[in-house]
Structures are given as C-alpha cells and as structure tokens.
Design a protein around this motif. Structure first.
Motif, PDB file in Angstrom:
ATOM      1  N   SER A 272      29.510 -47.625   5.308  1.00 21.07           N
ATOM      2  CA  SER A 272      28.163 -47.450   4.785  1.00 21.07           C
ATOM      3  C   SER A 272      27.964 -45.935   4.598  1.00 21.07           C
ATOM      4  O   SER A 272      28.931 -45.183   4.495  1.00 21.07           O
ATOM      5  CB  SER A 272      27.177 -48.078   5.761  1.00 21.07           C
ATOM      6  OG  SER A 272      25.872 -48.017   5.245  1.00 21.07           O
TER       7      SER A 272
ATOM      8  N   SER B 184      27.093 -43.413   6.489  1.00 18.61           N
ATOM      9  CA  SER B 184      27.679 -42.517   7.478  1.00 18.61           C
ATOM     10  C   SER B 184      29.208 -42.550   7.431  1.00 18.61           C
ATOM     11  O   SER B 184      29.866 -41.498   7.463  1.00 18.61           O
ATOM     12  CB  SER B 184      27.163 -42.941   8.860  1.00 18.61           C
ATOM     13  OG  SER B 184      27.728 -42.164   9.835  1.00 18.61           O
TER      14      SER B 184
ATOM     15  N   GLU C 230      35.925 -51.620   6.555  1.00 21.62           N
ATOM     16  CA  GLU C 230      34.561 -52.140   6.410  1.00 21.62           C
ATOM     17  C   GLU C 230      34.589 -53.667   6.471  1.00 21.62           C
ATOM     18  O   GLU C 230      35.345 -54.298   5.741  1.00 21.62           O
ATOM     19  CB  GLU C 230      33.967 -51.655   5.078  1.00 21.62           C
ATOM     20  CG  GLU C 230      32.682 -52.339   4.648  1.00 21.62           C
ATOM     21  CD  GLU C 230      31.544 -52.235   5.675  1.00 21.62           C
ATOM     22  OE1 GLU C 230      31.239 -51.125   6.116  1.00 21.62           O
ATOM     23  OE2 GLU C 230      30.989 -53.298   6.027  1.00 21.62           O
ATOM     24  N   ARG C 231      33.713 -54.233   7.318  1.00 21.10           N
ATOM     25  CA  ARG C 231      33.750 -55.700   7.468  1.00 21.10           C
ATOM     26  C   ARG C 231      33.157 -56.417   6.258  1.00 21.10           C
ATOM     27  O   ARG C 231      33.522 -57.546   5.956  1.00 21.10           O
ATOM     28  CB  ARG C 231      33.028 -56.119   8.752  1.00 21.10           C
ATOM     29  CG  ARG C 231      31.553 -55.984   8.663  1.00 21.10           C
ATOM     30  CD  ARG C 231      30.808 -56.478   9.877  1.00 21.10           C
ATOM     31  NE  ARG C 231      29.431 -56.058   9.715  1.00 21.10           N
ATOM     32  CZ  ARG C 231      28.548 -56.001  10.657  1.00 21.10           C
ATOM     33  NH1 ARG C 231      28.873 -56.338  11.886  1.00 21.10           N
ATOM     34  NH2 ARG C 231      27.315 -55.606  10.415  1.00 21.10           N
TER      35      ARG C 231
ATOM     36  N   ARG D 268      25.961 -53.629  -2.239  1.00 22.57           N
ATOM     37  CA  ARG D 268      24.895 -54.198  -1.398  1.00 22.57           C
ATOM     38  C   ARG D 268      23.573 -53.513  -1.717  1.00 22.57           C
ATOM     39  O   ARG D 268      23.549 -52.448  -2.309  1.00 22.57           O
ATOM     40  CB  ARG D 268      25.229 -53.978   0.087  1.00 22.57           C
ATOM     41  CG  ARG D 268      26.402 -54.821   0.545  1.00 22.57           C
ATOM     42  CD  ARG D 268      26.714 -54.567   2.003  1.00 22.57           C
ATOM     43  NE  ARG D 268      27.493 -53.372   2.211  1.00 22.57           N
ATOM     44  CZ  ARG D 268      27.624 -52.757   3.375  1.00 22.57           C
ATOM     45  NH1 ARG D 268      27.000 -53.202   4.439  1.00 22.57           N
ATOM     46  NH2 ARG D 268      28.357 -51.675   3.494  1.00 22.57           N
TER      47      ARG D 268
ATOM     48  N   LEU E 286      15.546 -44.280   0.507  1.00 23.92           N
ATOM     49  CA  LEU E 286      15.822 -43.088   1.321  1.00 23.92           C
ATOM     50  C   LEU E 286      15.610 -41.835   0.500  1.00 23.92           C
ATOM     51  O   LEU E 286      15.714 -41.870  -0.709  1.00 23.92           O
ATOM     52  CB  LEU E 286      17.297 -43.041   1.727  1.00 23.92           C
ATOM     53  CG  LEU E 286      17.880 -44.017   2.712  1.00 23.92           C
ATOM     54  CD1 LEU E 286      19.297 -43.584   3.018  1.00 23.92           C
ATOM     55  CD2 LEU E 286      17.071 -44.036   3.983  1.00 23.92           C
TER      56      LEU E 286
ATOM     57  N   VAL F 194      36.621 -54.886  12.422  1.00 21.14           N
ATOM     58  CA  VAL F 194      37.302 -54.362  13.604  1.00 21.14           C
ATOM     59  C   VAL F 194      36.849 -55.151  14.820  1.00 21.14           C
ATOM     60  O   VAL F 194      35.648 -55.368  15.026  1.00 21.14           O
ATOM     61  CB  VAL F 194      36.983 -52.861  13.772  1.00 21.14           C
ATOM     62  CG1 VAL F 194      37.411 -52.351  15.141  1.00 21.14           C
ATOM     63  CG2 VAL F 194      37.669 -52.076  12.664  1.00 21.14           C
TER      64      VAL F 194
ATOM     65  N   ASP G 265      24.223 -44.174  12.753  1.00 22.05           N
ATOM     66  CA  ASP G 265      23.375 -45.066  13.554  1.00 22.05           C
ATOM     67  C   ASP G 265      24.106 -45.584  14.792  1.00 22.05           C
ATOM     68  O   ASP G 265      23.463 -46.002  15.754  1.00 22.05           O
ATOM     69  CB  ASP G 265      22.916 -46.261  12.709  1.00 22.05           C
ATOM     70  CG  ASP G 265      21.836 -45.882  11.709  1.00 22.05           C
ATOM     71  OD1 ASP G 265      21.471 -44.689  11.634  1.00 22.05           O
ATOM     72  OD2 ASP G 265      21.348 -46.773  10.995  1.00 22.05           O
TER      73      ASP G 265
ATOM     74  N   PHE H  83      19.510 -40.696   8.085  1.00 22.61           N
ATOM     75  CA  PHE H  83      20.519 -40.302   7.103  1.00 22.61           C
ATOM     76  C   PHE H  83      20.911 -38.844   7.287  1.00 22.61           C
ATOM     77  O   PHE H  83      22.094 -38.491   7.295  1.00 22.61           O
ATOM     78  CB  PHE H  83      20.006 -40.525   5.665  1.00 22.61           C
ATOM     79  CG  PHE H  83      20.957 -39.947   4.665  1.00 22.61           C
ATOM     80  CD1 PHE H  83      22.073 -40.664   4.281  1.00 22.61           C
ATOM     81  CD2 PHE H  83      20.774 -38.666   4.172  1.00 22.61           C
ATOM     82  CE1 PHE H  83      22.994 -40.108   3.407  1.00 22.61           C
ATOM     83  CE2 PHE H  83      21.692 -38.111   3.299  1.00 22.61           C
ATOM     84  CZ  PHE H  83      22.792 -38.835   2.910  1.00 22.61           C
TER      85      PHE H  83
HETATM   86  C1  LIG Z   1      14.288 -49.821   6.617  1.00 22.18           C
HETATM   87  C2  LIG Z   1      15.006 -48.521   6.840  1.00 22.18           C
HETATM   88  C3  LIG Z   1      14.538 -47.357   6.244  1.00 22.18           C
HETATM   89  C4  LIG Z   1      15.184 -46.128   6.470  1.00 22.18           C
HETATM   90  N1  LIG Z   1      14.673 -45.004   5.894  1.00 22.18           N
HETATM   91  C5  LIG Z   1      15.282 -43.814   6.127  1.00 22.18           C
HETATM   92  C6  LIG Z   1      14.779 -42.613   5.531  1.00 22.18           C
HETATM   93  O1  LIG Z   1      13.779 -42.620   4.808  1.00 22.18           O
HETATM   94  N2  LIG Z   1      15.435 -41.444   5.769  1.00 22.18           N
HETATM   95  C7  LIG Z   1      16.554 -41.404   6.575  1.00 22.18           C
HETATM   96  O2  LIG Z   1      17.127 -40.311   6.763  1.00 22.18           O
HETATM   97  N3  LIG Z   1      17.061 -42.521   7.150  1.00 22.18           N
HETATM   98  C8  LIG Z   1      16.459 -43.722   6.952  1.00 22.18           C
HETATM   99  N4  LIG Z   1      16.975 -44.847   7.506  1.00 22.18           N
HETATM  100  C9  LIG Z   1      18.198 -44.743   8.322  1.00 22.18           C
HETATM  101  C10 LIG Z   1      19.447 -44.594   7.460  1.00 22.18           C
HETATM  102  O3  LIG Z   1      19.510 -45.625   6.495  1.00 22.18           O
HETATM  103  C11 LIG Z   1      20.702 -44.629   8.340  1.00 22.18           C
HETATM  104  O4  LIG Z   1      20.523 -43.761   9.438  1.00 22.18           O
HETATM  105  C12 LIG Z   1      21.914 -44.140   7.561  1.00 22.18           C
HETATM  106  O5  LIG Z   1      22.048 -44.901   6.378  1.00 22.18           O
HETATM  107  C13 LIG Z   1      23.217 -44.223   8.365  1.00 22.18           C
HETATM  108  O6  LIG Z   1      23.560 -45.552   8.622  1.00 22.18           O
HETATM  109  P1  LIG Z   1      25.047 -45.882   9.116  1.00 22.18           P
HETATM  110  O7  LIG Z   1      25.997 -45.743   7.978  1.00 22.18           O
HETATM  111  O8  LIG Z   1      25.322 -45.110  10.353  1.00 22.18           O
HETATM  112  O9  LIG Z   1      24.922 -47.402   9.591  1.00 22.18           O
HETATM  113  P2  LIG Z   1      24.898 -48.751   8.740  1.00 22.18           P
HETATM  114  O10 LIG Z   1      24.236 -48.565   7.431  1.00 22.18           O
HETATM  115  O11 LIG Z   1      24.380 -49.798   9.650  1.00 22.18           O
HETATM  116  O12 LIG Z   1      26.440 -49.045   8.448  1.00 22.18           O
HETATM  117  C14 LIG Z   1      27.335 -49.548   9.376  1.00 22.18           C
HETATM  118  C15 LIG Z   1      28.513 -50.126   8.590  1.00 22.18           C
HETATM  119  O13 LIG Z   1      29.519 -50.529   9.498  1.00 22.18           O
HETATM  120  C16 LIG Z   1      29.975 -51.808   9.128  1.00 22.18           C
HETATM  121  N5  LIG Z   1      30.486 -52.453  10.352  1.00 22.18           N
HETATM  122  C17 LIG Z   1      29.763 -52.804  11.448  1.00 22.18           C
HETATM  123  N6  LIG Z   1      30.553 -53.349  12.385  1.00 22.18           N
HETATM  124  C18 LIG Z   1      31.821 -53.328  11.867  1.00 22.18           C
HETATM  125  C19 LIG Z   1      33.082 -53.761  12.365  1.00 22.18           C
HETATM  126  N7  LIG Z   1      33.206 -54.339  13.572  1.00 22.18           N
HETATM  127  N8  LIG Z   1      34.176 -53.578  11.581  1.00 22.18           N
HETATM  128  C20 LIG Z   1      34.074 -53.004  10.345  1.00 22.18           C
HETATM  129  N9  LIG Z   1      32.894 -52.598   9.819  1.00 22.18           N
HETATM  130  C21 LIG Z   1      31.782 -52.739  10.576  1.00 22.18           C
HETATM  131  C22 LIG Z   1      28.753 -52.506   8.540  1.00 22.18           C
HETATM  132  O14 LIG Z   1      29.088 -53.596   7.720  1.00 22.18           O
HETATM  133  C23 LIG Z   1      28.107 -51.353   7.782  1.00 22.18           C
HETATM  134  O15 LIG Z   1      28.612 -51.230   6.472  1.00 22.18           O
HETATM  135  C24 LIG Z   1      16.347 -46.079   7.302  1.00 22.18           C
HETATM  136  C25 LIG Z   1      16.842 -47.256   7.888  1.00 22.18           C
HETATM  137  C26 LIG Z   1      16.174 -48.467   7.670  1.00 22.18           C
HETATM  138  C27 LIG Z   1      16.718 -49.726   8.332  1.00 22.18           C
END
Ligand SMILES: Cc1cc2nc3c(=O)[nH]c(=O)nc-3n(C[C@H](O)[C@H](O)[C@H](O)COP(=O)(O)OP(=O)(O)OC[C@H]3O[C@@H](n4cnc5c(N)ncnc54)[C@H](O)[C@@H]3O)c2cc1C
Length: 377
Positions: free
Chosen positions: A28, A30, A49-50, A56, A61, A116, A310, A323
C-alpha cells in the motif's frame, strides 16, 4: 514522468548500486514508498502484497500539505506521491503513482496475491514464509502491513495489536454528476468543509475527477462521516472483537436497516452538497465503514526486522498525519541503510532508524488520543 526524475537524479549520489536486499511486507502507500526509498539507497527490494493487482479504492488524502522535508529521499517521495498536486485527492491516485514508479524500477520486484504468514530471522538474514509455502530472504525485513500487522506481532510481541478507538468513519467518493446539478459546488466553493452533525461530524472534500480534471461536472466529492453510534453493530458483525479491529464493514454487509437509519440521520444533519453525496452513496451501497484503531509504539525494531507506516503507528485519521509519518519512515530508513547493512550493520542501521522515528511516531498518535477519548464510546 519517470524520465524527468531519472535525469534530475543523474548527479544525485544518493542513488546507489545494488548492495544488500530487503523484503517489504505490504504494497500500500507505506510499502511502496519504503520499497522506492530503499531501492534508491542501494538495496534489491522484494515487496509482497496479499491483495490482488487490481486497483483498489480508498479514502481522500492530502500528500502535499506544506510539510518541510529534510532529506532528498523525503522530497523525492513527496514529489512522486503528490504528482505536484497540492490539494486533497483520492487514495487510489496516490497509490497509482507510487505503484507505477515501483513497477518501473528494475531493483524492485512486486508480488501480488501473496500473504505473509510468519516472519523470522537469524544472525545472517530475515525471512518470511507465505501462504503458498514460499520463503523470501533479505538482509533486512520491513513490515508495511498496516493496522493488523503480522510483522508488528513479531517486533512488539508484548503489544501486538492496535486498540479500537470507539467509533467508525463512513467513507465514500461520489462523482458530482451523480448529484442534482443545482446542488453541485461552484468552482469557488471551499475544497474542504467540516459540517457539525448532532454529536457527530463530517469531513467533505471536493477532489479532481479520476482523469485529473477539475472542470465543473468532472469532479468528485469525498466524504468521511465520524459516527460513534455503531459499536454494537461492529461487534455483532465481527468487525470489532473486544478491543481489536478485525476488518472494515464492507458495503455488501451493511444491514438494510442501518442504511435506512443513516439516510434519515443524513437528512437532518448535512448541508448540500454533502446531503446529496451521502444519500447517493447510501442508496447505491457505495460506502465503507472503517472502525478506527490507534497504536502508540514502544519500539519499531527487533534485530533485522522493522515496522513502518500504520503497522508502526496508527493515529486517528482526524490527525491527517498517517501518510506523512509513513513517508518520513521510508525516508529515514533509506538514510540509515544507505551506510551499509552487511553483518551487524543491518541491526545497527535499523536501531538508528528507530532512534530517529520513535519519538515522533508516538507523538502523532498521542496527539489524536484526546479527541478519540472524548468522541469514542
Ligand atoms: C478513512 C481514512 C482517512 C485517512 N486520511 C488521512 C489523511 O487525510 N492524511 C494522512 O496523512 N493520512 C490519512 N489516513 C492514514 C493513511 O491512509 C495511512 O497512514 C497511510 O496510507 C499508510 O498506510 P499503510 O500503507 O501503512 O497501511 P495500509 O494502507 O493498511 O496497507 C497495508 C498493506 O499491507 C497488506 N498486508 C497486510 N497484511 C499482509 C500480509 N500478511 N501479507 C502481505 N500483505 C499484507 C494489505 O493488503 C495492505 O495493502 C487515513 C486513513 C483512513 C482509514
């Protein structure tokens, strides 16, 4: 676009020859930023990526919100992620730009449909085992696997789970053409609004259309409704179990009666254009309920394994900082591993990453907790 970055980077000594390897869990925002940053720091990158490769959807943001980036990598990541756009936009547009960059990078290999199942390490490497029984090794391993991170369970086994904050956010994005013309916002209407409800509130954003157009009739309306009255429903449907968020409430699983009640509540709460936008999403079942969880980290690293995004720190979305913190994680990691990750240097580089990021990661989550304590139930 990519060509510009490459030519701009010709004299950028930060782009290094491949030397060492990393496995990143999660593709995703991050995970993609981490993969891109670590490739530039000289690592061969495998991202797992799972989910499938199909694009998607997500919330709205703002990437370029005026933060001052201290490192070249942070500036580079923000430039790619934002595409030069300063206003709020759809998560999917940001993800598309990062994914395009990662897929064009010969040092990055992306695997979709790859879940994973466990992570481990010894003195020489770290590895994951997937649901297909495959093992992927790297000099280091990074968990970018979101709020229910499996990598966090290994790195912080004393505190493996994020905690339900006591409310959800209904989120959706609506084409402005889907609401009556008389209620579509004018070109000079504020891009962001925050109408108060009755003990709840809504964040509305006017964003560009999927084709990037800001012309009247082509734009979209993104809305996020903060609702603290659905906790029984979330528990009944298994979205929340005790204090742990298990999954979001997908449109197809929302009971008909809940949709009827939401439409009635919207009617007495939201001004236009948000009333028509919410009603359209409810009527077409095009909305998701996201139970909000929070996680304040005590540590980010264990040996050769670290967490980012996250997985590492989960603030309420109201802080609008998740983000940005993920971007700073990726940039800080790149700076630390660029010095080399042979032998013991791997764990030392990750400890340096933790020392740079931990305090800030804790603060961004804590900054939203007073809101969650007063709003959550
Ligand atoms: C409604 C909402 C509004 C937001 N608004 C803001 C904003 O305005 N500004 C801001 O800065 N942030 C905002 N955020 C937060 C921001 O979207 C996230 O902090 C940022 O996108 C980072 O997410 P991430 O990639 O760490 O996690 P995620 O997006 O949760 O990605 C995790 C990824 O790991 C994959 N995964 C999980 N487990 C496994 C596994 N076992 N094996 C393989 N793959 C796996 C998942 O499928 C997913 O693709 C918001 C969040 C939400 C929910």
């Amino acid at each position: 676009m990519r060509k510009d970055f490459q030519s701009e980077s010709t004299n950028d000594t930060f782009i290094k020859e491949a030397n060492g390897s990393v496995v990143v869990v999660g593709a995703s925002l991050s995970g993609l930023m981490t993969g891109i940053a670590l490739s530039r720091a000289g690592l061969n990158v495998t991202i797992l990526e799972r989910a499938g490769a199909k694009p998607r959807s997500g919330a709205v943001l703002q990437v370029d919100s005026g933060e001052i980036d201290q490192t070249k990598t942070a500036k580079f990541l923000r430039k790619i992620a934002s595409g030069g756009i300063r206003s709020a936009e759809a998560w999917s547009s940001i993800q598309f730009r990062l994914r395009t960059e990662a897929e064009a990078d010969p040092k990055i290999t992306l695997y979709y449909d790859t879940r994973v199942q466990c992570v481990n390490q010894d003195d020489n490497s770290a590895w994951v085992v997937t649901d297909k029984g495959e093992t992927f090794h790297g000099d280091i391993l990074i968990g970018a696997d979101g709020h229910r991170s499996i990598v966090r369970r290994y790195v912080a086994s004393h505190k493996p789970s994020a905690t339900f904050a006591g409310y959800l956010i209904w989120v959706a994005i609506v084409d402005e053409n889907d609401i009556p013309e008389k209620h579509r916002p004018s070109l000079i209407a504020p891009k962001l609004s925050m109408p108060d409800g009755i003990g709840d509130f809504l964040l509305g954003s006017i964003i560009a259309g999927a084709d990037g157009s800001n012309a009247l009739g082509n734009r979209r309306l993104g809305w996020a409704w903060y609702d603290n009255t659905q906790n029984d429903l979330l528990r009944r449907l298994g979205c929340v179990d005790g204090n742990v968020v298990r999954h979001s409430l997908n449109a197809s699983d929302i009971p008909e009666q809940t949709l009827i009640e939401l439409a009635e509540q919207a009617a007495v709460r939201w001004p236009q254009p948000w009333l028509d936008a919410t009603l359209h999403s409810i009527k077409t079942r095009n909305l998701t309920g996201t139970p909000i969880a929070e996680y304040v980290p005590d540590n980010l690293v264990k040996g050769r394994i670290a967490i980012v995004g996250d997985a590492a720190h989960l603030p309420t979305p109201l802080t609008a900082s998740g983000f940005n913190a993920s971007l700073q994680d990726a940039a800080a990691l790149a700076e630390c591993v660029a010095k080399g990750i042979q032998g013991n240097s791997a764990a030392e580089a990750l400890l340096e990453y933790e020392s740079i990021r931990l305090k800030n990661a804790r603060q961004i989550v804590q900054s939203g907790q007073s809101f969650s304590r007063s709003f959550g139930r």
